[in-house]
Design an enzyme around this catalytic site. Structure first.
Site, PDB file in Angstrom:
ATOM      1  CG  ASP A  43       6.300   9.602  -7.367  1.00 11.98           C
ATOM      2  OD1 ASP A  43       5.784  10.173  -6.627  1.00 11.98           O
ATOM      3  OD2 ASP A  43       7.741   9.394  -7.380  1.00 11.98           O
ATOM      4  CG  ASP A  47       7.882   9.619  -2.662  1.00  9.08           C
ATOM      5  OD1 ASP A  47       7.277   9.515  -3.747  1.00  9.08           O
ATOM      6  OD2 ASP A  47       7.067   9.874  -1.744  1.00  9.08           O
ATOM      7  CG  ASP A 120      -8.282  -3.001  -0.368  1.00  8.74           C
ATOM      8  OD1 ASP A 120      -8.741  -4.178   0.281  1.00  8.74           O
ATOM      9  OD2 ASP A 120      -7.560  -3.354  -1.521  1.00  8.74           O
ATOM     10  CG  HIS A 360      -2.685  -6.347  -4.962  1.00  4.55           C
ATOM     11  ND1 HIS A 360      -4.089  -6.615  -4.896  1.00  4.55           N
ATOM     12  CD2 HIS A 360      -2.257  -6.618  -3.455  1.00  4.55           C
ATOM     13  CE1 HIS A 360      -4.684  -7.001  -3.732  1.00  4.55           C
ATOM     14  NE2 HIS A 360      -3.571  -7.037  -2.886  1.00  4.55           N
TER      15      HIS A 360
HETATM   16  C1  GLC Z   1      -5.280 -10.065   0.898  1.00  5.93           C
HETATM   17  C2  GLC Z   1      -4.567  -8.971   0.050  1.00  5.93           C
HETATM   18  C3  GLC Z   1      -2.811  -9.165   0.243  1.00  5.93           C
HETATM   19  C4  GLC Z   1      -2.608  -9.022   1.673  1.00  5.93           C
HETATM   20  C5  GLC Z   1      -3.570  -9.996   2.459  1.00  5.93           C
HETATM   21  C6  GLC Z   1      -3.333  -9.748   4.008  1.00  5.93           C
HETATM   22  O1  GLC Z   1      -5.132 -11.354   0.208  1.00  5.93           O
HETATM   23  O2  GLC Z   1      -5.033  -8.673  -1.178  1.00  5.93           O
HETATM   24  O3  GLC Z   1      -2.225  -8.251  -0.593  1.00  5.93           O
HETATM   25  O4  GLC Z   1      -1.267  -9.518   1.878  1.00  5.93           O
HETATM   26  O5  GLC Z   1      -4.884  -9.997   1.934  1.00  5.93           O
HETATM   27  O6  GLC Z   1      -3.942  -8.403   4.156  1.00  5.93           O
END
Ligand code: GLC
Length: 596
Positions: A43, A47, A120, A360
């Site tokens: 960060d 914030d 992504d 994640h």
């Molecule tokens: C994928 C992502 C996840 C998200 C889901 C819906 O599995 O990695 O974090 O919640 O798609 O987009």
């Protein structure tokens, strides 16, 4: 642009066909990807939420680690219902993370260092606040009505009445997969939260809008995409009901949307429209829950031009009981090895593997597959060793290179993730399960475990922010942090650095064939890699007790007793003798014989 990675490819064997030649050129086979989850990385403005300038301030750290690519989890404009996986503008950066100019600076900063950026791509669904959906929901006659999946209530039933949903599918994040819209009297489909309506990929306008957006990002300089749940975009005609598993509240729609009827057609069209003549210039990885090895061969066969590799989930499911991830069971190493071995074999001659222990959406690898107590350092290194030296492209999730662990959740208030909160509400409120037990399952499998801030220093908030972090820092940051590990040859991070370097220095790591050893052993993970006259042995004890490997398990053309030790996580690697090997807890040693 030339990167250090490309030089490795020159060392490969002579290609025998055009397709192999193309694959040889593919830089993404010889690199390591690092996943940044931007809210929790660094960060810059106090914030409490990580941001792009924060990432830029750590590029030297990433370069020094040796990774070649950053995969950036979503930074697009978003109401943040699912931490950015609910996008309201694909072509802008959320102010919480910075600006488009910051993103340009990130791309430039990576490229200057010989690294690349993969974005992504979340196009199974948008946010319900995306202008496309706002328009679609405005009336049944809206020009974009058909951009999403709208259906009337079940015949004879009133909209909103329990059971009036168009089919019985459950949402992946609890509750039904349909939301009733009072204004237009129809339901829309949302496989995830109700704020994540599914796009209608049957509509060519939707597909072409997505492709145009992807081209816009390539023009901005990005080097590829990680495609969120991309095997869910083609739904079976008629959206049939799913089977209701014993004890479940909803039908399982997966057989009707997982790798649906037009999925290959859509991916090939996307590839053509977006990547043009030379698709292997870009890194494309499709996140594909539930995909099988056989399907993966089709998705990743270079000649079919769909994606370079997929994220498969089979090895992520080895601790899931019949009730899924929140119904955990102990892990059997033999099962884990059988699964990974099957994928290694299945994608040996066609396609390509991705290799990962965490991201994640999963708990921290060392807490899940390792021993995050006394053996934390050794087990984090051992897990990294067995993963990084398999055939495929390794992915490192931020903090994994530090051996970061799962966090401590005192009670439900400590959770932030919509999946965990929805699950608790349904399990306790609707199904009447024991709250203490449900909480225990969330502590084990909850996604927030891996979403706590990266531990940079032993100072306030682990050096992540000068403010109050959006989710508490894991309490062990004073002991586990980057500042303590950089430059320490015995740290987990230095071990990752060495493994990443091995991939660059030894073609056998990239291109060698792989043979699993000791498949039934519940402690030892072992395999052999071969390329021409070069053989590499990876021998790891993935348990907290010592382990004996019988000599005959290592019998073969190579003389391992004399082999050079290429990498190890112990001061004195166990000797290989005629009697076998006695491995210390979590010992992982790599040996090389060069018979060329
Ligand atoms: C994928 C992502 C996840 C998200 C889901 C819906 O599995 O990695 O974090 O919640 O798609 O987009």
């Amino acid at each position: 642009m030339t990167t250090a990675d490309e030089s490795v490819l020159l060392l490969g064997e002579t290609p025998t066909s055009d397709a192999e030649a193309a694959a040889e050129q593919a830089w993404w086979r010889a690199t390591v990807v690092y996943q940044v989850y931007p809210r929790s990385f660094a960060d810059s403005d106090g914030d409490g939420v990580g941001d792009i300038p924060g990432i830029i301030s750590r590029l030297d750290y990433l370069q020094d680690l040796g990774v070649g690519v950053v995969w950036l989890s979503p930074v697009y404009r978003s109401p943040q219902d699912d931490n950015g996986y609910d996008i309201s503008d694909y072509q802008d950066v959320d102010p919480m993370f910075g600006t488009l100019e910051d993103l340009d600076a990130l791309i430039a900063g990576l490229h200057e260092r010989g690294m690349r950026l993969v974005m992504d791509l979340v196009v199974n669904h948008t946010s319900d606040e995306h202008p496309w959906f706002v328009e679609s929901a405005s009336s049944r006659d809206a020009a974009r009505r058909d951009w999403y999946i709208w259906r009337p209530p079940r015949p004879g039933m009133a909209g909103g009445e329990p059971g009036a949903e168009p089919n019985n599918w459950g949402s992946i994040f609890s509750g039904p997969a349909w939301q009733y819209d009072e204004r237009t009297g129809e339901y829309y489909l949302h496989l995830f939260t109700r704020k994540q309506p599914d796009l209608n990929w049957e509509n060519p306008e939707v597909r072409h809008a997505v492709y145009a957006m992807m081209r816009w990002w390539l023009d901005r300089g990005v080097d590829g995409f990680r495609m969120d749940v991309i095997n869910f975009i083609s739904k079976a005609e008629g959206l049939p009901d799913g089977e209701v598993p014993p004890g479940a509240l909803y039908g399982n729609g997966f057989p009707h949307f997982g790798s649906g009827p037009r999925i290959h057609e859509f991916l090939q069209e996307m590839n053509r429209e977006v990547f043009g003549d030379d698709p292997s210039r870009f890194l494309t990885v499709g996140e594909m829950p539930g995909a099988t090895v056989e399907q993966a061969r089709r998705y990743t066969d270079a000649e079919r031009r769909e994606v370079n590799m997929i994220f498969q989930f089979e090895h992520m499911e080895v601790d899931e009981g019949p009730g899924g991830k929140f119904d955990p069971r102990p892990i059997a190493l033999s099962e884990l090895k059988a699964s990974l071995g099957r994928w290694q074999e299945g994608l040996a001659s066609v396609g390509w593997n991705s290799l990962y222990w965490s991201n994640h959406d999963r708990p921290r690898a060392v807490s899940r597959f390792g021993d995050d107590g006394v053996h934390r350092v050794a087990s984090a290194k051992a897990l990294a060793t067995v993963l990084h030296l398999m055939r495929g492209t390794p992915y490192v999730y931020q903090g994994e290179e530090l051996g970061m662990t799962n966090t401590v959740f005192r009670d439900l208030d400590d959770f932030r993730d919509v999946e965990s909160l929805n699950h608790y509400r349904e399990a306790v409120g609707v199904r009447g399960q024991d709250p203490a037990q449900v909480l225990e399952a969330l502590r084990y499998a909850g996604r927030d475990n891996s979403r706590t801030p990266v531990q940079w220093t032993d100072g306030p908030q682990a050096g992540f922010t000068t403010g109050e972090p959006w989710i508490p820092v894991t309490p062990n940051y004073r002991e586990i942090n980057a500042a303590a590990q950089v430059g320490d040859p015995d740290s987990v991070r230095s071990h990752y650095q060495r493994l990443i370097r091995l991939r660059r220095e030894h073609a056998v790591v990239v291109d060698g064939s792989l043979r699993m050893l000791l498949p039934d052993d519940e402690q030892v993970f072992a395999y052999e890699r071969t390329l021409g006259g070069v053989r590499m042995l990876v021998l790891a004890n993935l348990s907290s007790a010592s382990a004996t490997v019988p000599a005959q398990a290592l019998a073969g053309p190579a003389d391992w007793a004399q082999a050079a030790v290429l990498n190890t996580n112990v001061a004195n690697p166990a000797a290989i003798t005629d009697a076998g090997v006695e491995l210390a807890p979590w010992e992982a040693t790599v040996r090389l014989v060069d018979g060329t």
